[in-house]
Design a protein around this motif. Structure first.
Motif, short mmCIF file in Angstrom:
data_model
loop_
_atom_site.label_atom_id
_atom_site.label_comp_id
_atom_site.label_asym_id
_atom_site.label_seq_id
_atom_site.Cartn_x
_atom_site.Cartn_y
_atom_site.Cartn_z
N PHE A 1 14.26 1.11 14.16
CA PHE A 1 13.08 0.24 14.22
C PHE A 1 12.16 0.58 13.06
O PHE A 1 12.02 1.74 12.67
CB PHE A 1 12.34 0.43 15.55
N ARG A 2 11.52 -0.43 12.53
CA ARG A 2 10.55 -0.21 11.46
C ARG A 2 9.63 -1.42 11.40
O ARG A 2 10.05 -2.57 11.56
CB ARG A 2 11.26 -0.04 10.11
N ALA A 3 8.37 -1.15 11.15
CA ALA A 3 7.38 -2.23 11.00
C ALA A 3 6.99 -2.32 9.54
O ALA A 3 6.95 -1.31 8.83
CB ALA A 3 6.15 -1.95 11.85
N PRO A 4 6.71 -3.52 9.04
CA PRO A 4 6.39 -3.64 7.62
C PRO A 4 4.98 -3.21 7.27
O PRO A 4 4.68 -3.02 6.09
CB PRO A 4 6.57 -5.14 7.36
N ASP A 5 4.10 -3.07 8.30
CA ASP A 5 2.68 -2.84 7.98
C ASP A 5 2.08 -1.61 8.64
O ASP A 5 0.89 -1.34 8.50
CB ASP A 5 1.87 -4.06 8.40
N ARG A 6 2.92 -0.84 9.37
CA ARG A 6 2.35 0.33 10.06
C ARG A 6 3.46 1.26 10.48
O ARG A 6 4.64 0.89 10.45
CB ARG A 6 1.56 -0.11 11.29
N THR A 7 3.04 2.47 10.90
CA THR A 7 3.99 3.41 11.48
C THR A 7 4.07 3.14 12.97
O THR A 7 3.03 3.08 13.67
CB THR A 7 3.53 4.85 11.22
N LEU A 8 5.29 2.98 13.46
CA LEU A 8 5.46 2.67 14.88
C LEU A 8 5.17 3.91 15.73
O LEU A 8 5.50 5.04 15.37
CB LEU A 8 6.89 2.19 15.15
N THR A 9 4.61 3.63 16.89
CA THR A 9 4.36 4.72 17.84
C THR A 9 5.57 4.87 18.74
O THR A 9 6.45 4.00 18.80
CB THR A 9 3.13 4.40 18.71
N ALA A 10 5.65 6.00 19.40
CA ALA A 10 6.77 6.25 20.31
C ALA A 10 6.80 5.22 21.42
O ALA A 10 7.87 4.80 21.88
CB ALA A 10 6.67 7.66 20.88
N GLU A 11 5.59 4.79 21.87
CA GLU A 11 5.54 3.81 22.95
C GLU A 11 6.12 2.47 22.50
O GLU A 11 6.86 1.81 23.24
CB GLU A 11 4.10 3.62 23.41
N GLU A 12 5.81 2.06 21.25
CA GLU A 12 6.33 0.79 20.76
C GLU A 12 7.85 0.84 20.62
O GLU A 12 8.57 -0.12 20.98
CB GLU A 12 5.70 0.45 19.41
N THR A 13 8.36 1.95 20.12
CA THR A 13 9.79 2.07 19.93
C THR A 13 10.51 2.07 21.27
O THR A 13 11.54 1.41 21.45
CB THR A 13 10.10 3.36 19.17
N THR A 14 9.96 2.81 22.22
CA THR A 14 10.59 2.88 23.54
C THR A 14 10.57 1.53 24.22
O THR A 14 11.54 1.12 24.87
CB THR A 14 9.89 3.93 24.41
N ALA A 15 9.46 0.80 24.06
CA ALA A 15 9.36 -0.52 24.70
C ALA A 15 10.39 -1.48 24.11
O ALA A 15 11.02 -2.26 24.84
CB ALA A 15 7.95 -1.07 24.52
N ALA A 16 10.59 -1.44 22.78
CA ALA A 16 11.57 -2.31 22.15
C ALA A 16 12.98 -1.95 22.61
O ALA A 16 13.82 -2.83 22.87
CB ALA A 16 11.46 -2.21 20.63
N ARG A 17 13.23 -0.63 22.75
CA ARG A 17 14.55 -0.22 23.21
C ARG A 17 14.79 -0.67 24.65
O ARG A 17 15.87 -1.19 24.98
CB ARG A 17 14.68 1.30 23.13
N ASP A 18 13.79 -0.49 25.49
CA ASP A 18 13.96 -0.89 26.89
C ASP A 18 14.17 -2.39 27.01
O ASP A 18 14.95 -2.86 27.85
CB ASP A 18 12.74 -0.45 27.70
N ALA A 19 13.48 -3.17 26.17
CA ALA A 19 13.66 -4.62 26.21
C ALA A 19 15.08 -5.01 25.81
O ALA A 19 15.68 -5.93 26.38
CB ALA A 19 12.64 -5.30 25.30
N ALA A 20 15.61 -4.30 24.79
CA ALA A 20 16.97 -4.58 24.36
C ALA A 20 17.96 -4.25 25.46
O ALA A 20 18.91 -5.02 25.74
CB ALA A 20 17.29 -3.77 23.09
N VAL A 21 17.77 -3.08 26.14
CA VAL A 21 18.68 -2.69 27.22
C VAL A 21 18.59 -3.67 28.38
O VAL A 21 19.60 -4.04 29.00
CB VAL A 21 18.37 -1.25 27.67
#
Length: 856
Positions: A822-842
């Motif tokens: 995961f990577r954002a073009p305008d900021r450093t992702l937080t652990a919460e954002e990364t985990t939420a994206a992973r959980d949504a994918a699962v």
């Protein structure tokens, strides 16, 4: 065409130049030089002698004669000779000791057969006059004894061998080459055909033309009282030999001599063997003719024949019939000279695989005005050399043909060459080659058959110039010996070549502004580079295939790939179709490589395939060439053309990852073929869908359908297939076991506009690994698609790094482990954002495929 310089000089006053200088001038005028042959230059010390005594020597296996020969010296020479065709008093050529004969053969005094031989009595072959001769050359009785034989017989000569183009038939004669030489050196030309031929006295033999399309002029002359025992004079035999023809008999030699001299083929008939009027016509069904080469030929209905009441007696312009040939007892002869259809003779010659000196000239175009002059020249020679009496009349049958007239602006050659030629220069050069030039445009009514040519010429830019330059027009009537001059550019070429090609400066055209490669070309190169970097080698196969290829691929009867375009003239009858798939060529190349010891092979090819539309016509219409096609005709051609999509295909066998000291390699599999398709898709900048499918020629359980998403409808469009080939296909082609292949239509992968380079983020990547347990039958592609859709826009990439089956995941299940970046073009992702994206994918993967987190 072999042109002796001595013969050429009879009709043109060449200056004191060498054969090479003449050849250079003719080459500059457009007549290509093949070689220069020198004759007689090495011969020396050969004189005329008279045989005084002959003593027959006995006791030898062959006749041997000891002769005393007078050679203009104080005492006669004693010479041993094995020939028997001369007697006491004969005048013969004698090579004295120290003489040199053709081939560097030196003559000296020597003792042979018990006698001294102080020289040699020469034959025609030994003097280089003929390839072979039956005996000694006998000279006329009045020949001066002791005279130089080389000078006396004109044996010292140079011969130019010229390659004559198909549109320069006039150059297949001494007359034609002499005219070019006269122009090249600016000296007078004496036309050997400019004689006053007798044309009165009624018919020589009744004749008619039944088919004007086959012959438009037919001339017959006759002679009586010809001496069949008369021999061809030495000068004629020498010239024929120098020109590349062998001497046959006086009557035949005369027809060949006139043909070489004037360019008009002739044929001689035995008058006593003719029956009834002669008719020039086409062949009839079932007719045959035994030609002079003793071959009975079955005639085609388009063959041009000369016939009498008995049937065919000659294949016009090609070869005469055996029944009416001149024999050793022929005394009454009919000479035939005609102007036949160039196209008709060319087809007749090729149809029967019968190429003669006559057919070479007729198919290139013969001067229509020559038959009268050439036949009269032959009659004169028969009278002079054969003791014949010329017949009182001449048969002259013809079909009127209007001359071609071409109207051009006087500056047309200048515009073609880019060099300024004065009006007077253009007219002078055209008149030099025999054209008649008049001021202004020709009246339309008098153009005759030139109307068609004028209609072709008056189009486009030239038509506009004809209208603008009304006061600067000239009308050119080409000479009858130049049937190739039918177009303004033909006339321009004549002016340019005579003025000199070397006077045309070499000017490079300005380079147009570069537009670069098209997007389709860029994509094809990107795909090629991507596959090459992945380990594939590009090949270029022939774009042809045959019915056997379609059967070997196990294609069903109704498969669209069986509907192929057949070639009219295939290179091989085994492959008469344009390919509808790239696989046959690649598979044959793979077999060839494996057969030569390369067992680990990965090949690719990109190219067009040809897929006819179901309702397309079987053949394209043949369009006329005298006008621009209409829109309807162009549409008919387009409708007949097959669809030609651009495709890319790969085949691979053996080890895809090589074995070595580092360990065991890995055999190529269906997954590598699918990955090759993904490599192509990444280079094209599109996402590729993969799902299980059954499609020939792939293995039904190891075949993947490759799809792309339509930008307008959003639906998945089939773009190709990949996987392992069917075992029966492998066996049919002789491929290595488990051979894999992929074929993809690049035309469907082309994005709208240039491929956009992805933006590079300066922020760090966040990585999440996830292991999912799914049913063993669940396609990996469906799980990946669900994860990709559920992760959202923050997902940069997804990679499957492990597949596990075993007791820990249960019977009938498998574990798929993915790395999600995961990577954002305008900021450093937080652990919460990364985990939420992973959980949504699962969660979406669980909803679509029933996947569960392993260990959950």
């Amino acid at each position: 065409m072999k042109v002796p310089l001595s013969w050429l000089r009879e009709y043109v006053d060449l200056p004191a130049v060498t054969a090479q200088e003449v050849a250079d001038r003719l080459t500059a005028a457009g007549l290509k030089l093949e070689a220069i042959h020198s004759h007689g230059h090495e011969i020396k010390n050969v004189v005329v002698g008279r045989v005084l005594e002959i003593e027959e020597l006995t006791g030898f296996k062959k006749p041997i004669r000891h002769c005393k020969v007078e050679v203009g010296e104080a005492t006669p020479r004693e010479i041993v000779c094995g020939a028997t065709n001369f007697s006491v008093g004969a005048v013969v050529p004698v090579a004295l000791p120290g003489a040199v004969l053709p081939g560097g053969f030196e003559i000296g005094s020597r003792k042979t057969y018990g006698r001294l031989s102080d020289g040699m009595i020469c034959s025609e072959a030994e003097l280089g006059i003929a390839e072979s001769s039956p005996g000694i050359l006998l000279l006329p009785q009045g020949t001066p004894i002791g005279a130089d034989v080389v000078e006396l017989l004109g044996l010292r000569d140079d011969v130019l061998e010229l390659e004559v183009a198909t549109d320069r038939g006039y150059a297949l004669s001494i007359r034609g080459v002499a005219r070019e030489a006269a122009i090249a050196f600016g000296v007078p030309f004496r036309d050997p055909a400019a004689t006053e031929a007798e044309s009165g006295g009624g018919e020589s033999w009744p004749a008619s033309i039944a088919d004007p399309s086959a012959c438009d002029r037919f001339v017959l002359r006759s002679v009586t009282g010809f001496d069949p025992a008369a021999e061809s004079p030495l000068w004629m035999r020498v010239r024929l030999d120098r020109a590349g023809m062998r001497s046959v008999s006086l009557a035949v030699d005369i027809t060949n001599y006139v043909m070489l001299e004037l360019g008009q083929p002739l044929h001689a008939f035995d008058r006593s063997r003719l029956s009834g009027p002669i008719v020039v016509r086409r062949a009839r069904p079932g007719e045959t003719l035994e030609t002079l080469d003793h071959v009975v030929r079955t005639l085609h209905d388009e063959d041009i024949l000369i016939t009498d009441d008995s049937g065919p007696i000659s294949m016009a312009g090609t070869m005469g019939g055996l029944h009416t040939e001149i024999s050793e007892v022929s005394t009454d002869i009919v000479i035939e000279a005609a102007h036949f259809s160039a196209t008709g003779i060319a087809r007749e010659s090729r149809r029967h695989n019968l190429v003669s000196e006559a057919s070479k000239r007729f198919e290139r175009g013969v001067d229509r005005e020559l038959p009268l002059a050439a036949s009269w020249r032959a009659v004169q020679l028969l009278v002079e050399l054969g003791g014949a009496v010329a017949g009182p009349g001449v048969t002259h049958t013809q079909v009127e043909v209007s001359p071609v007239r071409i109207t051009i602006p006087a500056d047309h050659p200048s515009r073609v060459a880019g060099v300024t030629y004065e009006r007077e220069t253009v007219i002078r050069r055209l008149e030099q080659i025999g054209c008649t030039v008049t001021e202004g445009a020709a009246p339309a009514a008098s153009a005759g058959h030139g109307v068609a040519a004028t209609g072709v010429l008056a189009s486009g830019d030239l038509a506009d110039r004809l209208a603008v330059h009304g006061d600067d027009l000239i009308t050119v009537t080409p000479p009858t010996w130049r049937p190739d001059l039918t177009d303004p550019n033909d006339l321009a070429e004549e002016v340019i070549r005579l003025e000199g090609y070397d006077r045309i400066p070499s000017v490079l055209p300005p380079a147009p502004a570069g537009g670069g490669l098209t997007e389709a070309q860029r994509m094809r190169r990107r795909v090629g580079r991507a596959l090459a970097h992945a380990g594939y080698v590009e090949v270029l196969a022939y774009p042809f295939m045959g019915p056997r290829d379609l059967d070997n691929l196990l294609l069903p009867e109704q498969d669209p790939r069986r509907r192929a375009t057949r070639l009219v003239n295939p290179l091989s009858e085994d492959e008469p179709y344009m390919r509808t798939t790239l696989l046959p060529g690649l598979l044959k190349t793979l077999v060839r490589n494996v057969g030569r010891g390369h067992a680990d092979v990965a090949l690719f090819e990109s190219g067009l395939v040809y897929r006819p539309e179901p309702q397309a016509p079987a053949t394209a219409p043949v369009l006329p060439v005298d006008r621009r096609p209409t829109e309807e005709e162009l549409a008919a051609i387009e409708a007949a053309l097959p669809r030609q999509p651009l495709r890319v295909a790969v085949v691979l066998a053996g080890e895809f990852e090589r074995s070595g000291w580092w360990g065991e390699g890995r055999q190529a599999s269906w997954a590598d073929a699918v990955e090759a398709a993904r490599t192509v898709a990444r280079a094209a900048g599109v996402e590729l869908g993969v799902r299980a499918d059954q499609h020939e020629p792939w293995h039904p359980g190891r075949c993947a359908a490759l799809t792309v998403t339509d930008a307008e409808t959003g639906e998945a469009v089939l773009a190709g297939h990949a996987g392992e080939l069917h075992p029966r296909v492998v066996e049919a082609y002789g491929l290595p076991p488990r051979t894999c292949a992929m074929e993809l239509e690049l035309s469907l992968l082309s994005p709208d506009g240039p491929v956009q380079t992805p933006a590079v983020s300066a922020y760090p990547v966040a990585t999440q690994d996830v292991a999912l347990t799914v049913a063993a039958s669940t396609p990996v592609a469906e799980v990946e698609a669900a994860l990709r859709a559920g992760a959202g826009e923050l997902l940069e990439s997804i990679r499957l790094f492990d597949v596990y089956t075993g007791p820990q995941v249960g019977e009938g299940n498998k574990s798929l482990a993915y790395t999600l970046r995961f990577r954002a073009p305008d900021r450093t992702l937080t652990a919460e954002e990364t985990t939420a994206a992973r959980d949504a994918a699962v969660a979406l993967a669980a909803e679509r495929t029933g996947a569960q987190l392993r260990g959950a």
